[in-house]
Every structure is written in C-alpha cells, then in structure tokens.
Design an enzyme around this catalytic site. Structure first.
Site, PDB file in Angstrom:
ATOM      1  N   CYS A   1       0.867  -1.174   0.000  1.00 24.56           N
ATOM      2  CA  CYS A   1       0.000   0.000   0.000  1.00 24.56           C
ATOM      3  C   CYS A   1       0.905   1.225   0.000  1.00 24.56           C
ATOM      4  O   CYS A   1       2.116   1.116   0.085  1.00 24.56           O
ATOM      5  CB  CYS A   1      -0.846  -0.013   1.266  1.00 24.56           C
ATOM      6  SG  CYS A   1      -1.756  -1.544   1.460  1.00 24.56           S
TER       7      CYS A   1
ATOM      8  N   ARG B   1       1.395   1.715  -6.047  1.00 23.72           N
ATOM      9  CA  ARG B   1       1.589   0.677  -5.014  1.00 23.72           C
ATOM     10  C   ARG B   1       0.275  -0.022  -4.691  1.00 23.72           C
ATOM     11  O   ARG B   1       0.250  -1.016  -4.003  1.00 23.72           O
ATOM     12  CB  ARG B   1       2.154   1.295  -3.734  1.00 23.72           C
ATOM     13  CG  ARG B   1       3.494   1.958  -3.875  1.00 23.72           C
ATOM     14  CD  ARG B   1       3.923   2.593  -2.588  1.00 23.72           C
ATOM     15  NE  ARG B   1       4.147   1.609  -1.560  1.00 23.72           N
ATOM     16  CZ  ARG B   1       5.302   0.935  -1.413  1.00 23.72           C
ATOM     17  NH1 ARG B   1       6.289   1.190  -2.241  1.00 23.72           N
ATOM     18  NH2 ARG B   1       5.464   0.042  -0.486  1.00 23.72           N
TER      19      ARG B   1
ATOM     20  N   TRP C   1      -3.776  -1.721  -1.461  1.00 22.31           N
ATOM     21  CA  TRP C   1      -3.819  -2.903  -2.323  1.00 22.31           C
ATOM     22  C   TRP C   1      -4.229  -4.028  -1.372  1.00 22.31           C
ATOM     23  O   TRP C   1      -3.469  -4.391  -0.479  1.00 22.31           O
ATOM     24  CB  TRP C   1      -2.458  -3.183  -2.940  1.00 22.31           C
ATOM     25  CG  TRP C   1      -2.465  -4.333  -3.908  1.00 22.31           C
ATOM     26  CD1 TRP C   1      -2.895  -4.314  -5.188  1.00 22.31           C
ATOM     27  CD2 TRP C   1      -2.036  -5.673  -3.660  1.00 22.31           C
ATOM     28  NE1 TRP C   1      -2.753  -5.549  -5.763  1.00 22.31           N
ATOM     29  CE2 TRP C   1      -2.235  -6.413  -4.845  1.00 22.31           C
ATOM     30  CE3 TRP C   1      -1.496  -6.321  -2.563  1.00 22.31           C
ATOM     31  CZ2 TRP C   1      -1.922  -7.761  -4.962  1.00 22.31           C
ATOM     32  CZ3 TRP C   1      -1.171  -7.671  -2.669  1.00 22.31           C
ATOM     33  CH2 TRP C   1      -1.401  -8.364  -3.864  1.00 22.31           C
TER      34      TRP C   1
ATOM     35  N   ASN D   1       1.180  -0.107   6.175  1.00 26.67           N
ATOM     36  CA  ASN D   1       1.558  -0.893   4.986  1.00 26.67           C
ATOM     37  C   ASN D   1       2.303  -2.116   5.502  1.00 26.67           C
ATOM     38  O   ASN D   1       3.201  -1.999   6.324  1.00 26.67           O
ATOM     39  CB  ASN D   1       2.466  -0.065   4.080  1.00 26.67           C
ATOM     40  CG  ASN D   1       2.889  -0.847   2.846  1.00 26.67           C
ATOM     41  OD1 ASN D   1       2.193  -1.766   2.430  1.00 26.67           O
ATOM     42  ND2 ASN D   1       4.030  -0.498   2.299  1.00 26.67           N
ATOM     43  N   GLY D   2       1.903  -3.311   5.042  1.00 25.74           N
ATOM     44  CA  GLY D   2       2.560  -4.537   5.508  1.00 25.74           C
ATOM     45  C   GLY D   2       1.496  -5.528   5.952  1.00 25.74           C
ATOM     46  O   GLY D   2       0.308  -5.364   5.652  1.00 25.74           O
TER      47      GLY D   2
ATOM     48  N   GLU E   1       9.855 -13.041 -20.771  1.00 22.43           N
ATOM     49  CA  GLU E   1       9.584 -11.654 -20.387  1.00 22.43           C
ATOM     50  C   GLU E   1       8.539 -11.036 -21.318  1.00 22.43           C
ATOM     51  O   GLU E   1       7.634 -10.332 -20.879  1.00 22.43           O
ATOM     52  CB  GLU E   1      10.899 -10.869 -20.407  1.00 22.43           C
ATOM     53  CG  GLU E   1      10.798  -9.363 -20.336  1.00 22.43           C
ATOM     54  CD  GLU E   1      10.049  -8.820 -19.113  1.00 22.43           C
ATOM     55  OE1 GLU E   1       9.776  -9.601 -18.187  1.00 22.43           O
ATOM     56  OE2 GLU E   1       9.701  -7.625 -19.144  1.00 22.43           O
TER      57      GLU E   1
ATOM     58  N   LYS F   1       5.044  -9.399 -20.066  1.00 21.28           N
ATOM     59  CA  LYS F   1       4.624  -8.032 -20.416  1.00 21.28           C
ATOM     60  C   LYS F   1       3.213  -8.049 -20.966  1.00 21.28           C
ATOM     61  O   LYS F   1       2.354  -7.272 -20.594  1.00 21.28           O
ATOM     62  CB  LYS F   1       5.554  -7.425 -21.469  1.00 21.28           C
ATOM     63  CG  LYS F   1       6.822  -6.791 -21.041  1.00 21.28           C
ATOM     64  CD  LYS F   1       6.781  -5.638 -20.081  1.00 21.28           C
ATOM     65  CE  LYS F   1       6.646  -5.949 -18.642  1.00 21.28           C
ATOM     66  NZ  LYS F   1       7.710  -6.499 -17.873  1.00 21.28           N
TER      67      LYS F   1
ATOM     68  N   GLU G   1       0.457  -9.228 -18.283  1.00 22.02           N
ATOM     69  CA  GLU G   1       0.188  -8.409 -17.090  1.00 22.02           C
ATOM     70  C   GLU G   1      -0.530  -7.097 -17.412  1.00 22.02           C
ATOM     71  O   GLU G   1      -1.139  -6.502 -16.535  1.00 22.02           O
ATOM     72  CB  GLU G   1       1.450  -8.134 -16.284  1.00 22.02           C
ATOM     73  CG  GLU G   1       2.433  -7.174 -16.870  1.00 22.02           C
ATOM     74  CD  GLU G   1       3.569  -6.866 -15.901  1.00 22.02           C
ATOM     75  OE1 GLU G   1       3.330  -6.697 -14.702  1.00 22.02           O
ATOM     76  OE2 GLU G   1       4.705  -6.803 -16.362  1.00 22.02           O
TER      77      GLU G   1
ATOM     78  N   HIS H   1       7.647 -30.775 -27.681  1.00 24.18           N
ATOM     79  CA  HIS H   1       7.391 -31.602 -26.478  1.00 24.18           C
ATOM     80  C   HIS H   1       6.065 -31.246 -25.822  1.00 24.18           C
ATOM     81  O   HIS H   1       5.875 -31.499 -24.635  1.00 24.18           O
ATOM     82  CB  HIS H   1       8.555 -31.423 -25.493  1.00 24.18           C
ATOM     83  CG  HIS H   1       9.869 -31.824 -26.063  1.00 24.18           C
ATOM     84  ND1 HIS H   1      10.205 -33.121 -26.354  1.00 24.18           N
ATOM     85  CD2 HIS H   1      10.929 -31.079 -26.453  1.00 24.18           C
ATOM     86  CE1 HIS H   1      11.413 -33.167 -26.886  1.00 24.18           C
ATOM     87  NE2 HIS H   1      11.889 -31.943 -26.946  1.00 24.18           N
TER      88      HIS H   1
ATOM     89  N   LYS I   1       2.985  -2.178  -8.203  1.00 26.42           N
ATOM     90  CA  LYS I   1       4.359  -2.038  -8.694  1.00 26.42           C
ATOM     91  C   LYS I   1       5.359  -2.689  -7.752  1.00 26.42           C
ATOM     92  O   LYS I   1       6.309  -3.345  -8.194  1.00 26.42           O
ATOM     93  CB  LYS I   1       4.706  -0.551  -8.829  1.00 26.42           C
ATOM     94  CG  LYS I   1       6.123  -0.288  -9.317  1.00 26.42           C
ATOM     95  CD  LYS I   1       6.335  -0.811 -10.719  1.00 26.42           C
ATOM     96  CE  LYS I   1       7.720  -0.524 -11.228  1.00 26.42           C
ATOM     97  NZ  LYS I   1       7.976  -1.167 -12.529  1.00 26.42           N
TER      98      LYS I   1
HETATM   99  C1  AGP Z   1       7.166  -6.799 -14.021  1.00 24.87           C
HETATM  100  O1  AGP Z   1       6.616  -6.106 -15.133  1.00 24.87           O
HETATM  101  C2  AGP Z   1       6.182  -6.948 -12.901  1.00 24.87           C
HETATM  102  N1  AGP Z   1       5.663  -5.707 -12.503  1.00 24.87           N
HETATM  103  C3  AGP Z   1       6.713  -7.782 -11.767  1.00 24.87           C
HETATM  104  O2  AGP Z   1       6.890  -9.086 -12.245  1.00 24.87           O
HETATM  105  C4  AGP Z   1       8.044  -7.323 -11.135  1.00 24.87           C
HETATM  106  O3  AGP Z   1       9.101  -7.536 -12.038  1.00 24.87           O
HETATM  107  C5  AGP Z   1       8.293  -8.173  -9.886  1.00 24.87           C
HETATM  108  O4  AGP Z   1       7.270  -7.910  -8.956  1.00 24.87           O
HETATM  109  C6  AGP Z   1       9.657  -7.900  -9.243  1.00 24.87           C
HETATM  110  O5  AGP Z   1       9.723  -6.574  -8.801  1.00 24.87           O
HETATM  111  P1  AGP Z   1      11.147  -5.979  -8.337  1.00 24.87           P
HETATM  112  O6  AGP Z   1      12.040  -5.995  -9.541  1.00 24.87           O
HETATM  113  O7  AGP Z   1      10.838  -4.613  -7.857  1.00 24.87           O
HETATM  114  O8  AGP Z   1      11.679  -6.874  -7.256  1.00 24.87           O
END
Ligand code: AGP
Length: 611
Positions: A2, A28, A75, A101-102, A484, A488, A491, A507, A606
């Site tokens: 959060c 966040r 969040w 937060n936590g 990756e 992208k 997500e 396979h 994020k």
């Molecule tokens: C990547 O686009 C995502 N937002 C997510 O997978 C991110 O890479 C992951 O949470 C790791 O975050 P960090 O690099 O801040 O540790």
C-alpha cells in the site's frame, strides 16, 4: 503493498501534501484510499473506493488545509476493497488514527485479545488491531509514547505505519519493520512520511530512510527524534539527499508512464554504463563491487534470486556470466528459494535482482542466508531501498524512478548491469570482452533506431490485440526474452500468454497451435536461427500465425511469417536488450487497444512488499 503518507508542519499544507503524495503512490495499490486530519481537536476521516481522486471529491473544496494529516492507498491483502477496510483505521472514540503498509501476522491473536477486552472491530483487516492496541495501552499507561512503544513490540509481521492522535495533536508517530518508510524534511521545517520517496520529492530531497525496528516522533515545529524500539536507544542518522528530481518521476507529455519509460531505454543504457565502461581502453569499473573484489576471487557459484521481470533478467544473466566469466549460475524464484534446503557453500554468492528493492520475497531470500556467511550482492534500481541496504555490495541500475507497474527500462538496465558484471568477473579473460564492451557502447543508438518502429508496432498490435492466447518462443539468450515478452503481454493486456524455449515446442506446446493461437518468435541472426526457423515452419504447418523479431536484412524470415519486426544487428548477448523494446511496445499497444489502464493493470501493484 500500500502507499502511506503523513504530514506535520507549521504551514496549512497537510491535506494537499498528503493527497498529492497519495497520487504518486497509486502504483503501489489503488483499491481504495483514505485520509485523516485533526481539526478542532477532532480527527476527521474520509475514505473512498478506487483512486485518490475520489477522495478529493469526497473532501470537497472547502476543507481547511490543516497542519497535520495522514493518508493511505490500499492494495487489498486482508479484506476486500471496501470503505470499512480502507485506511486510516481509528480506535473506538476516534482519538487515534493509523495508516499501515505490511501484514500483521499475529492479528488474529491480537483481535481475540482485544475483543475480550471489549473492543469492537468494523473491518476485516489485520491493520485495525493497531489503533485499538494503542488505545488499550494508553488507557493502562496514560502516556501515548509508552503506549506506542508497547504496541510496536506487540506486533509481529511487517509494518510501515504512521499514527496521529488528539492526545498529542501536533505530533506524528511513525515506525518501520519490513515495509519501507522514509521521512522528508522540507525547507519550511515540515516533516513528511511516505512509503516511497516519490511521494515527497516534490517538497524535499532531504530524507532519512528508516531502518527496521526504528520509530520516529515528529513534531509540528519540524523537530524529530529517531529511536530503536527493540534496543530502546536513540538513533542518530544524518539526512541524505535524493539522487533524482521530481520531474523525472512525472509523466511529461507521454500518454502513460510505461511509454515514457520505454522511450527512456536509450538513456537508461547510457546511465547504466556511465562511468563503468571505457570501451576504447577495455575497462569495466563497478565501484559498488570494489569493496568485495577480493572475496569475489573465491566465488565458484552464483545463485540469482528475483521475481517476475527481474527473474527473467536473471536468466539472461545466467547465460552471460557462465559464458563470459565461466562461473556456474543458478537462477531461482525468490519465492521458491525460501523453501529449498539446498547446500550453500561459502564460495557461493547470492545475487538479488530487484527494481524496487522492496520485494518481500526477495528480501526473505536475503534474510534466509543472513547467517550462512555468504556474500550477498544486489542489482537494484531504487537507491537506499531495503534490498540495497541488506546486501554486502551491489550495482545500482541508475534507471531513475520506474512508475508503470509493467517493468520496462529497469529490465534493460538490469541486463545491461549483468553484462558488465559478467565482464567484470571475467577479468578480461574472455574473447567476448572487447566485442561486448564495444557493443554496450553502441547500444543506445541502436535502441533509438528501434523506437522509430513505434507506429509500425502500434499498427501490428492492433492486428493481434483481440487474440486470447499467445505463445512466445526463443532459444538461449532469446528464451528469457520470450518469457519476459509473455509476462509483459499478460500483465497489462490480460491475454493468456506463455513463453517457451523454442526447442520445447515439439514436447507439448505445439498441440495448442491453431489459427486462433498466434506465436511471437524471437529469431535474430546467429547460430541458432536455423533451428528457430524450423520451429516457425512447424507452427506454420499447423496454420499457426507467427510474428517474428528478426535481424535487419534477413529477408528470408519475411517470407516465412505473417509479420516481422526487424532490429539492428547486435551480439546474441545483447539481443535481449534490443528485443525488449519491441516486446514492450507490442504489449503496450495491445493493452491500449484492449482499453486497459496500462500503468495500473488490475490486481497488480508495482512493488510487491507482501509475501
Ligand atoms: C514486471 O513487469 C512486474 N511488474 C513484476 O513481475 C516485477 O518484475 C516483480 O514484482 C519484481 O519486482 P522488483 O524488480 O521490484 O523486485
């Protein structure tokens, strides 16, 4: 994960500053938002579902500017996103308000204890135990400071929290354990708390990062005292000056932060190599590793721990370090590393990769090896973040703030740093040393060239935006890129996208191929191209559509696939850096075409500061 903000100061700027700060923290978490302030010895609380803008509407234009306020964007971890579960949470008589937060891991036990003492709860959250526990200890000790200390000691789990109370209406109480919290001091002597410096940088760059087990009592006159709540000692730590400016963290004239950050990739590569490589002299200098350079001589294995995109950068690093430095590397999901009982010799180094430097799973991985006596290294973007401060040494990415949930420039920075780390560890004893140094120097211009494909990629994305499945394939260095690229796309467009090693197609994955299941094939020039071309032909034989990334000039590819995007010629070791730009722009425009909030995709945040 959060976002929390707190303000106490002489000027009537509390509410505006908190609301502004919350807006920068929406990355966040943005299920709900809330703000509290003290007016005429009473705490007023406003909460709303969704974005911070809803709070502005709820507060209306007439609310006084005020001198003390706390706010929160949520969040959801415990309890769905409702007004009742939104922070700030208060005690029953409304004299105490808390933003947190936590995760309070012993909240059920505390909830039961407080209920037995006659306390009633209005939310499903873990956080609500905090104001009631403060109330309980205050009634027993008649001192808010003692009550605050006793409450902190009773909580287990993680918290970044800020508390206000009518019992001390000119003071904010804040504490940190396992969840980021920074204090800013403005030039008008106001004190601002935030879970991320981005929330206060518009007002000050003079900050103090709290460490675990530390709390602060901050007063309206701008004085503050830092303490350790386990050792009961005063802590003296000079403020530091943040290394980036507010405008860097703002949108500029881009439609979204994600697009802005993709366009920053050329500069990101320059920043990640600035002062570190001298191609002409064949020098790689990683100042952050100098202090452990002796110890690195004895490292015969590296375990990389990371999550998400950072994990995929780690997979590229595995190929780079093994091929260039000849050191065995294993990449593990941080969330899985915690559970393995693997043998860990002292000649093994742990390398944590993280953009935010606050990812709970990666922090937990570093904590796991705390007593193993192993070298802990970091590749982190956020300066001063928890992971950066937990490692023995590391290399900052210098990508600047990355605000879009989908990581773009940070991935490029991570791979660029990993390439330099591989060169550094090789001590120049690799035939790739000079060529790779030279190519790293040339990459920013090649990245600029690729950005000119924007309109072409946008047009192609429209063509593929309405498929509900997508396969990404690549070999060797392009396999992590396939993973990756799939992340992208999934997500931010919510399309089911999977990445596979191209050699794996026969396979199993080939069974999925049909006209409605397109494939993105990363097929640059190189020794493996013929094999990837065979995969493309297998897919085409099953009427699967194929979009390929190829090297400029490879006209054969054009005849084989439905669409091809060409990138400048580069080494196979640096292909992931260039192909990332294409994959990121493709995902961006597909998500846009599908009408999604590109910077704030659903269900995500994020910085994942909970395990
Ligand atoms: C990547 O686009 C995502 N937002 C997510 O997978 C991110 O890479 C992951 O949470 C790791 O975050 P960090 O690099 O801040 O540790």
């Amino acid at each position: 994960m959060c976002g929390i903000v707190g303000y106490v100061g002489a000027k009537n700027k509390a509410i505006d500053t908190v609301l502004e700060g919350l807006e920068t923290l929406e990355y966040r978490g943005y299920d709900s938002a809330g703000i509290a302030y003290i007016e005429k010895d009473t705490i007023s609380v406003h909460k709303a579902i969704g974005r911070v803008q809803a709070l502005h509407d709820d507060l209306g234009p007439n609310v006084s500017k005020n001198t003390i306020s706390i706010g929160h964007t949520r969040w959801a971890t415990h309890g769905s996103p409702t007004v009742y579960n939104a922070h700030p949470h208060t005690n029953q008589d409304g004299s105490i308000a808390v933003v947190h937060n936590g995760i309070i891991e012993n909240y059920e036990e505390l909830r039961d204890f407080l209920k037995k003492k006659g306390y009633n709860f209005v939310s499903e959250t873990d956080s609500e135990v905090i104001p009631h526990l403060l109330d309980y200890h205050l009634r027993k000790t008649r001192s808010f400071r003692v009550a605050f200390l006793q409450t902190l000691k009773a909580l287990s789990g993680t918290f970044g929290l800020v508390v206000m109370t009518t019992h001390e209406p000119d003071v904010l109480f804040a504490a940190r354990l396992g969840s980021p919290l920074v204090l800013g001091i403005t030039n008008t002597n106001a004190i601002i708390f935030a879970s991320d410096p981005a929330a206060l940088i518009a007002h000050t760059k003079k900050v103090v990062f709290l460490n675990d087990y530390e709390y602060v009592i901050a007063k309206q006159d701008g004085t503050y005292a830092l303490h350790d709540f386990m050792k009961d000692t005063k802590v003296v730590r000079d403020p530091e000056i943040l290394a980036y400016d507010a405008e860097e963290a703002q949108l500029g004239d881009f439609a979204h932060f994600m697009l802005k950050e993709i366009y920053e990739v050329p500069q990101t590569i320059r920043s990640a190599t600035l002062g570190r490589i001298k191609a002409e002299e064949g020098i790689v200098k990683l100042g952050g590793l100098e202090a452990v350079s002796e110890q690195l001589n004895y490292i015969d294995r590296i375990v990389i721990v990371a999550c998400g995109t950072s994990y995929y950068a780690g997979l590229v690093g595995e190929y780079l370090i093994e091929e260039i430095a000849g050191i065995p590397v294993e990449v593990q999901y941080a969330s899985e590393f915690k559970y393995r009982d693997e043998p860990f010799s002292r000649s093994t180094a742990l390398l944590a990769i993280s953009q935010s430097g606050e990812t709970a799973d990666t922090i937990a991985a570093l904590k796991k090896v705390e007593d193993f006596g192993v070298l802990r290294l970091g590749i982190v973007n956020a300066v001063g973040s928890t992971i950066a401060r937990m490692t023995d040494a590391g290399v900052y990415c210098h990508a600047g703030p990355e605000r879009a949930v989908a990581s773009t420039k940070a991935f490029v920075a991570q791979v660029t740093v990993l390439a330099q780390m591989a060169l550094y560890l090789s001590k120049g004893n690799s035939p790739l040393y000079k060529p790779l140094l030279k190519e790293l120097d040339a990459l920013p211009q090649k990245a600029e060239q690729l950005l000119k494909l924007d309109a072409t990629i946008q047009k192609m994305a429209k063509k593929y935006a309405h498929y509900n499945d997508f396969l990404f394939i690549g070999r060797k260095y392009d396999f992590p890129s396939a993973l990756e690229g799939a992340l992208k796309l999934k997500e931010i467009s919510y399309i089911h996208a999977e990445g596979f090693a191209a050699g794996e197609m026969k396979h199993g994955p080939l069974a999925m191929i049909e006209p409605a299941f397109p494939t993105f094939a990363i097929a640059p020039n190189g020794s493996l191209l013929p094999k990837t071309v065979s995969n493309i032909e297998e897919i085409r034989a099953r009427k699967g559509k194929v979009v390929a990334i190829g090297t400029q000039g490879n006209t054969q590819l054009k005849r084989l696939v439905d669409d091809v995007l060409y990138m400048p010629d580069t080494l196979e070791q640096t292909t992931p850096i260039l192909s990332a730009i294409i994959l990121q722009l493709f995902a961006y425009y597909v998500a846009l075409e599908r009408g999604h909030n590109v910077d704030r995709p659903r269900n995500l945040a994020k910085s994942v500061t909970v395990e």
